[in-house]
Design a protein around this motif. Structure first.
Motif, mmCIF file in Angstrom:
data_model
loop_
_atom_site.group_PDB
_atom_site.id
_atom_site.type_symbol
_atom_site.label_atom_id
_atom_site.label_comp_id
_atom_site.label_asym_id
_atom_site.label_seq_id
_atom_site.Cartn_x
_atom_site.Cartn_y
_atom_site.Cartn_z
ATOM 1 N N LYS A 1 0.812 -1.231 0.000
ATOM 2 C CA LYS A 1 0.000 0.000 0.000
ATOM 3 C C LYS A 1 0.844 1.279 0.000
ATOM 4 C CE LYS A 1 -4.487 -1.483 1.684
ATOM 5 N NZ LYS A 1 -4.387 -2.738 1.016
ATOM 6 N N LYS A 2 2.072 1.178 0.490
ATOM 7 C CA LYS A 2 2.880 2.397 0.626
ATOM 8 C C LYS A 2 3.523 2.871 -0.686
ATOM 9 C CE LYS A 2 6.997 -0.112 2.227
ATOM 10 N NZ LYS A 2 6.561 -1.484 2.165
ATOM 11 N N LEU A 3 3.402 2.101 -1.773
ATOM 12 C CA LEU A 3 4.024 2.522 -3.036
ATOM 13 C C LEU A 3 3.265 3.720 -3.616
ATOM 14 C CD1 LEU A 3 4.822 -0.837 -4.885
ATOM 15 C CD2 LEU A 3 6.328 0.528 -3.444
ATOM 16 N N PRO A 4 4.021 4.717 -4.162
ATOM 17 C CA PRO A 4 3.382 5.925 -4.706
ATOM 18 C C PRO A 4 2.873 5.688 -6.130
ATOM 19 C CG PRO A 4 5.759 6.096 -4.885
ATOM 20 C CD PRO A 4 5.481 4.771 -4.225
ATOM 21 N N VAL A 5 1.792 4.916 -6.273
ATOM 22 C CA VAL A 5 1.368 4.492 -7.612
ATOM 23 C C VAL A 5 -0.140 4.654 -7.826
ATOM 24 C CG1 VAL A 5 3.241 2.801 -7.858
ATOM 25 C CG2 VAL A 5 1.075 2.091 -6.848
ATOM 26 N N ARG A 6 -0.514 4.591 -9.102
ATOM 27 C CA ARG A 6 -1.903 4.587 -9.538
ATOM 28 C C ARG A 6 -1.955 3.616 -10.710
ATOM 29 N NH1 ARG A 6 -2.560 6.412 -13.733
ATOM 30 N NH2 ARG A 6 -0.971 7.996 -13.575
ATOM 31 N N PRO A 7 -2.157 2.310 -10.454
ATOM 32 C CA PRO A 7 -2.087 1.332 -11.546
ATOM 33 C C PRO A 7 -3.160 1.556 -12.616
ATOM 34 C CG PRO A 7 -2.001 0.238 -9.415
ATOM 35 C CD PRO A 7 -2.370 1.672 -9.168
ATOM 36 N N THR A 8 -2.786 1.285 -13.865
ATOM 37 C CA THR A 8 -3.716 1.351 -14.990
ATOM 38 C C THR A 8 -4.862 0.374 -14.743
ATOM 39 O OG1 THR A 8 -1.857 1.871 -16.442
ATOM 40 C CG2 THR A 8 -3.867 1.080 -17.510
ATOM 41 N N THR A 9 -6.096 0.803 -14.972
ATOM 42 C CA THR A 9 -7.252 -0.064 -14.717
ATOM 43 C C THR A 9 -7.268 -1.246 -15.689
ATOM 44 O OG1 THR A 9 -8.713 1.117 -16.250
ATOM 45 C CG2 THR A 9 -8.621 1.933 -13.968
ATOM 46 N N ASP A 10 -7.931 -2.335 -15.264
ATOM 47 C CA ASP A 10 -8.028 -3.523 -16.128
ATOM 48 C C ASP A 10 -8.706 -3.194 -17.454
ATOM 49 O OD1 ASP A 10 -6.754 -5.014 -14.251
ATOM 50 O OD2 ASP A 10 -8.498 -6.195 -13.640
ATOM 51 N N MET A 11 -9.770 -2.367 -17.396
ATOM 52 C CA MET A 11 -10.500 -2.035 -18.627
ATOM 53 C C MET A 11 -9.592 -1.278 -19.608
ATOM 54 S SD MET A 11 -13.961 0.239 -19.076
ATOM 55 C CE MET A 11 -13.170 1.838 -19.035
ATOM 56 N N ALA A 12 -8.858 -0.299 -19.098
ATOM 57 C CA ALA A 12 -7.958 0.476 -19.955
ATOM 58 C C ALA A 12 -6.829 -0.405 -20.484
ATOM 59 C CB ALA A 12 -7.395 1.664 -19.171
ATOM 60 N N LYS A 13 -6.302 -1.266 -19.611
ATOM 61 C CA LYS A 13 -5.207 -2.154 -20.001
ATOM 62 C C LYS A 13 -5.649 -3.112 -21.112
ATOM 63 C CE LYS A 13 -3.743 -4.978 -16.763
ATOM 64 N NZ LYS A 13 -2.999 -5.641 -15.684
ATOM 65 N N GLU A 14 -6.843 -3.677 -20.952
ATOM 66 C CA GLU A 14 -7.362 -4.609 -21.952
ATOM 67 C C GLU A 14 -7.547 -3.915 -23.302
ATOM 68 O OE1 GLU A 14 -10.427 -8.325 -22.058
ATOM 69 O OE2 GLU A 14 -10.453 -6.985 -20.341
ATOM 70 N N SER A 15 -8.070 -2.695 -23.277
ATOM 71 C CA SER A 15 -8.274 -1.931 -24.514
ATOM 72 C C SER A 15 -6.939 -1.617 -25.180
ATOM 73 C CB SER A 15 -9.020 -0.637 -24.216
ATOM 74 O OG SER A 15 -10.262 -0.929 -23.619
ATOM 75 N N LEU A 16 -5.951 -1.227 -24.381
ATOM 76 C CA LEU A 16 -4.625 -0.936 -24.920
ATOM 77 C C LEU A 16 -4.036 -2.170 -25.593
ATOM 78 C CD1 LEU A 16 -2.080 0.830 -25.240
ATOM 79 C CD2 LEU A 16 -1.392 0.068 -22.955
ATOM 80 N N PHE A 17 -4.132 -3.321 -24.944
ATOM 81 C CA PHE A 17 -3.539 -4.529 -25.527
ATOM 82 C C PHE A 17 -4.303 -5.010 -26.755
ATOM 83 C CE2 PHE A 17 -0.824 -4.543 -21.893
ATOM 84 C CZ PHE A 17 0.331 -5.136 -22.375
ATOM 85 N N ASN A 18 -5.599 -4.705 -26.853
ATOM 86 C CA ASN A 18 -6.329 -5.014 -28.088
ATOM 87 C C ASN A 18 -5.726 -4.240 -29.256
ATOM 88 O OD1 ASN A 18 -8.086 -6.800 -26.882
ATOM 89 N ND2 ASN A 18 -9.694 -5.283 -26.555
#
Length: 193
Positions: free
Chosen positions: A17-34
């Protein structure tokens, strides 16, 4: 976060939890990989993951067979987490702990896909600088693509080499490519008309 396709499909990854991050959402990631799957054989490309954070995108590329992945982040905790996770999955991910802008000024070699997910609150000039350094230093292969993730409120369409944007929820991906000689000639003709 979870890996959505490939060898490790469905595997969940829990980042500290302490990492300074905002991971890419699954929906956005799936669209990008398409988009990327329609353009490349993922196991034949090289990838540069900038502002890698948890390594979310790097794991996705690795799960799909990519073996040439470099992940760059300035946070020691993020790099340590990526190294540990990659090792546990048997993935080949080369990590570099560095400020991304300093890294881009001195980086060598070129990549097919460069993905940058900087903090959304960066000023627009900093987003522009990412693209500028990548193209000035020839870090993108001729057939390559640069993808910058940013808030939907940030508009990068006036930057050089910009091709298009896609939005998913509050996130947007802007795509940049090296113009072909034909495209450059067309642009010059339009400017002289």
């Amino acid at each position: 976060m979870r890996i959505i396709s490939g060898e490790f499909k469905g595997r969940r990854i829990t980042a500290p939890k302490k990492l300074p991050v905002r991971p890419t959402t699954d929906m956005a990631k799936e669209s990008l990989f398409n988009i990327l799957n329609n353009r490349y054989y993922i196991d034949e490309i090289s990838v540069l993951d900038l502002f890698a954070g948890t390594g979310n995108l790097s794991y996705e590329f690795a799960s799909r067979g990519c073996e040439q992945i470099t992940a760059v982040d300035q946070d020691y905790g993020c790099i340590k987490f990526i190294n540990e996770t990659a090792e546990s999955f048997g993935m080949t991910i080369n990590t570099i702990k560095s400020d991304v802008f300093k890294f881009l000024e001195h980086a060598q070699g070129s990549h097919t896909v460069i993905f940058a997910d900087p903090p959304y609150e960066l000023p627009k000039e900093e987003f522009a600088k990412i693209a500028q350094l990548i193209f000035e230093n020839s870090l993108l292969k001729e057939e390559g693509i640069l993808v910058i993730e940013h808030s939907k409120r940030t508009d990068l369409s006036d930057l050089q080499h910009y091709v298009k944007s896609k939005s998913y929820g509050g996130n947007s991906f802007s795509f940049f490519e090296i113009a072909t000689e034909e495209e450059e000639e067309e642009e010059e003709e339009e400017e002289t008309d």
